[in-house]
Design an enzyme around this catalytic site. Structure first.
Site, PDB file in Angstrom:
ATOM      1  N   ARG A 284     -23.166  -3.146   4.858  1.00  0.00           N
ATOM      2  CA  ARG A 284     -21.946  -3.947   5.045  1.00  0.00           C
ATOM      3  C   ARG A 284     -21.449  -4.467   3.695  1.00  0.00           C
ATOM      4  O   ARG A 284     -20.256  -4.512   3.422  1.00  0.00           O
ATOM      5  CB  ARG A 284     -22.176  -5.127   5.999  1.00  0.00           C
ATOM      6  CG  ARG A 284     -20.977  -6.058   6.051  1.00  0.00           C
ATOM      7  CD  ARG A 284     -20.999  -7.147   7.130  1.00  0.00           C
ATOM      8  NE  ARG A 284     -22.297  -7.536   7.585  1.00  0.00           N
ATOM      9  CZ  ARG A 284     -23.096  -8.426   6.989  1.00  0.00           C
ATOM     10  NH1 ARG A 284     -22.711  -9.039   5.886  1.00  0.00           N
ATOM     11  NH2 ARG A 284     -24.268  -8.723   7.494  1.00  0.00           N
TER      12      ARG A 284
ATOM     13  N   TYR B  89       5.654  -5.190   9.982  1.00  0.00           N
ATOM     14  CA  TYR B  89       4.917  -4.386  10.966  1.00  0.00           C
ATOM     15  C   TYR B  89       4.540  -5.253  12.178  1.00  0.00           C
ATOM     16  O   TYR B  89       4.049  -6.377  12.024  1.00  0.00           O
ATOM     17  CB  TYR B  89       3.660  -3.817  10.294  1.00  0.00           C
ATOM     18  CG  TYR B  89       2.771  -3.026  11.202  1.00  0.00           C
ATOM     19  CD1 TYR B  89       3.156  -1.774  11.664  1.00  0.00           C
ATOM     20  CD2 TYR B  89       1.541  -3.534  11.612  1.00  0.00           C
ATOM     21  CE1 TYR B  89       2.333  -1.047  12.510  1.00  0.00           C
ATOM     22  CE2 TYR B  89       0.705  -2.802  12.456  1.00  0.00           C
ATOM     23  CZ  TYR B  89       1.112  -1.564  12.905  1.00  0.00           C
ATOM     24  OH  TYR B  89       0.293  -0.851  13.735  1.00  0.00           O
TER      25      TYR B  89
ATOM     26  N   ASP C 207       2.642  -5.186   1.657  1.00  0.00           N
ATOM     27  CA  ASP C 207       2.147  -4.081   2.470  1.00  0.00           C
ATOM     28  C   ASP C 207       2.848  -2.819   1.969  1.00  0.00           C
ATOM     29  O   ASP C 207       4.047  -2.653   2.137  1.00  0.00           O
ATOM     30  CB  ASP C 207       2.453  -4.353   3.953  1.00  0.00           C
ATOM     31  CG  ASP C 207       1.860  -3.291   4.879  1.00  0.00           C
ATOM     32  OD1 ASP C 207       1.687  -2.147   4.433  1.00  0.00           O
ATOM     33  OD2 ASP C 207       1.599  -3.618   6.053  1.00  0.00           O
TER      34      ASP C 207
ATOM     35  N   LYS D 186      -2.369   5.928   7.308  1.00  0.00           N
ATOM     36  CA  LYS D 186      -1.087   6.623   7.200  1.00  0.00           C
ATOM     37  C   LYS D 186      -1.113   7.626   6.035  1.00  0.00           C
ATOM     38  O   LYS D 186      -1.904   8.533   6.056  1.00  0.00           O
ATOM     39  CB  LYS D 186       0.038   5.588   7.087  1.00  0.00           C
ATOM     40  CG  LYS D 186      -0.107   4.391   8.061  1.00  0.00           C
ATOM     41  CD  LYS D 186       0.010   4.768   9.523  1.00  0.00           C
ATOM     42  CE  LYS D 186      -0.467   3.673  10.484  1.00  0.00           C
ATOM     43  NZ  LYS D 186       0.129   2.370  10.321  1.00  0.00           N
TER      44      LYS D 186
HETATM   45  C1  LIG Z   1      -0.150   1.005  10.712  1.00  0.00           C
HETATM   46  C2  LIG Z   1       0.266  -0.125   9.872  1.00  0.00           C
HETATM   47  C3  LIG Z   1      -0.541  -1.280   9.756  1.00  0.00           C
HETATM   48  C4  LIG Z   1      -1.825  -1.459  10.535  1.00  0.00           C
HETATM   49  O1  LIG Z   1      -2.795  -0.531  10.198  1.00  0.00           O
HETATM   50  P1  LIG Z   1      -3.922   0.042  11.190  1.00  0.00           P
HETATM   51  O2  LIG Z   1      -4.626   1.034  10.321  1.00  0.00           O
HETATM   52  O3  LIG Z   1      -3.232   0.640  12.363  1.00  0.00           O
HETATM   53  O4  LIG Z   1      -4.800  -1.096  11.605  1.00  0.00           O
HETATM   54  C5  LIG Z   1      -0.099  -2.278   8.904  1.00  0.00           C
HETATM   55  N1  LIG Z   1       1.066  -2.179   8.233  1.00  0.00           N
HETATM   56  C6  LIG Z   1       1.860  -1.092   8.338  1.00  0.00           C
HETATM   57  C7  LIG Z   1       3.141  -1.046   7.578  1.00  0.00           C
HETATM   58  C8  LIG Z   1       1.498  -0.036   9.163  1.00  0.00           C
HETATM   59  O5  LIG Z   1       2.304   1.022   9.274  1.00  0.00           O
END
Ligand SMILES: *Cc1c(COP(=O)(O)O)cnc(C)c1O
Length: 407
Positions: free
Chosen positions: A49, A101, A173, A198
């Site tokens: 961890r 998001y 983000d 992503k």
């Molecule tokens: C998908 C996404 C998240 C969250 O991520 P997960 O991997 O689904 O937990 C946060 N911010 C943005 C812009 C996203 O597209």
């Protein structure tokens, strides 16, 4: 740091570093525990961890690509978002954009309901929001640019100036562009957050997240919390994500080339009301995109002419795009935000965010773009002739039972 340097870092970091067997690709370390070299003599790792070689190579690579001093790999993107909130006390304010998001919005507002922090929602694309930041003097300002789903841009440098002017940290983000196309730290942002699910992993087969801090000190604080609350990413997920990251630059190049071709095609189509893509000269923030991004990315949104029925007719006629949420994989995905990603929002909030019944979002993949364009063209033709721009004439359209579950 130039783009070519970054490509090399993404491809080569951790390569050919195995002392035992000369493995070119970093081996996968699944062991949860590591023996001490001697009494009271710890090696680099002790427990999974707290630290793992695969996680560390991925963290180090992303840190270098973003230009920060410390990277932390988390189990999901939401874990990365949650990690940043550990910096706030109950009387600290977090400023968030109104169109961030959905999962982040839900998390921030849920934490606020429990009294763990305070939230102020602003439209950060408006100049007056910068003055409001100075008045609020928050602990952290959250930005997400371009935003989902209609790709509005926030001026990173302007927000950083306003936030730093009142002692606030800025977290960005950067999921929609990835470190290949935008580096918020270069504009003074303190913390970069990614859903590596992503574009960074890029193959729609790992859920993961990352936090990169501009300074070592802030990074160490966040890393301490990540270990403390137990949200660090798994070795195998880190291994796969690094494999995806190796090709980030070439994938993004193709995503972008295809996205621009599709955006231009849509802009000229009689079936389309409006296209949202920062790479188009018609995008209201095209100049800002050129200033703060290294490219325009693989996400394109548009409003189809007509109404809900026309969106449905189009979406269900495509064969090369999967009707699915998420984004950033090599395969093209298409989504109807009003009934999918943004279905949880009330109708008014959805309209304010620009998410009407005719809005369609594409995560453009890296297929041969001709196939994608041909597919879009044949699907437009499935909309009843003469129907475009007139939702009434779609009243005879019947949804197949398989698709009625969407709404
Ligand atoms: C998908 C996404 C998240 C969250 O991520 P997960 O991997 O689904 O937990 C946060 N911010 C943005 C812009 C996203 O597209």
């Amino acid at each position: 740091m130039s783009q070519s340097n970054k490509s090399t870092i993404a491809v080569r970091n951790g390569i050919d570093a195995d002392k035992h067997h000369g493995a070119v690709v970093p081996p996968l370390y699944l062991s949860t525990t590591y023996s001490f070299a001697d009494f009271d003599k710890k090696r680099d790792y002790d427990y999974g961890r707290s630290g793992n070689p695969n996680r560390d190579i991925l963290a180090d690579t992303l840190m270098q690509l973003e230009g920060g001093e410390k990277g932390i790999i988390t189990a999901t993107g939401m874990a990365a978002v949650h990690l940043v909130t550990q910096l706030l006390n109950h009387d600290d304010t977090l400023v968030i954009p109104h169109d961030c998001y959905g999962g982040s919005y839900r998390l921030f507002t849920s934490l606020e309901k429990r009294g763990l922090l305070k939230v102020v929602v602003l439209d950060l694309t408006k100049p007056e929001s910068l003055e409001q930041i100075a008045e609020i003097a928050p602990k952290v300002v959250w930005i997400e640019t371009p935003s989902n789903p209609i790709l509005r841009l926030t001026d990173i440098e302007a927000v950083v100036k306003a936030a730093h002017g009142c002692g606030a940290l800025v977290a960005a983000d950067n999921t929609f562009l990835s470190p290949a196309l935008q580096n918020p730290i270069a504009f003074g942002v303190d913390i970069v957050v990614h859903s590596t699910t992503k574009f960074i992993n890029g193959h729609s087969d790992v859920v993961g997240g990352a936090v990169i801090a501009r300074t070592k000190e802030l990074g160490e604080e966040l890393a301490w919390w990540a270990n403390n609350i137990g949200i660090t990413g798994s070795p195998f997920d880190s291994y796969l994500t690094l494999r995806g990251l190796r090709t980030l630059k070439v994938r993004l190049k193709q995503h972008e080339q295809n996205a621009l071709a599709i955006a231009k095609y849509l802009e000229a189509s009689p079936f389309v009301e409006q296209v949202y893509y920062p790479g188009l000269a018609s995008h209201p923030q095209h100049e800002l995109a050129k200033k703060q991004q290294h490219g325009f990315g693989g996400m394109v949104s548009f409003d189809i002419k007509g109404g809900l029925q026309d969106s449905a007719a189009f979406l269900t006629s495509l064969t090369q795009f999967s009707l699915a949420e998420s984004l950033g994989g090599v395969e093209s995905l298409i989504c109807h935000p009003a009934t999918m990603t943004h279905a949880g929002m009330d109708a008014q909030a959805r309209l304010e965010a620009g998410v009407g019944d005719t809005l369609i979002r594409i995560s453009v993949g890296i297929e041969d773009v001709e196939d994608l364009l041909n597919d879009i063209e044949q699907a437009f033709k499935k909309i009843q002739p003469g129907n475009q721009g007139d939702s009434d004439s779609a009243k005879d359209f019947k949804l197949s039972p398989a698709h009625t579950v969407l709404w």
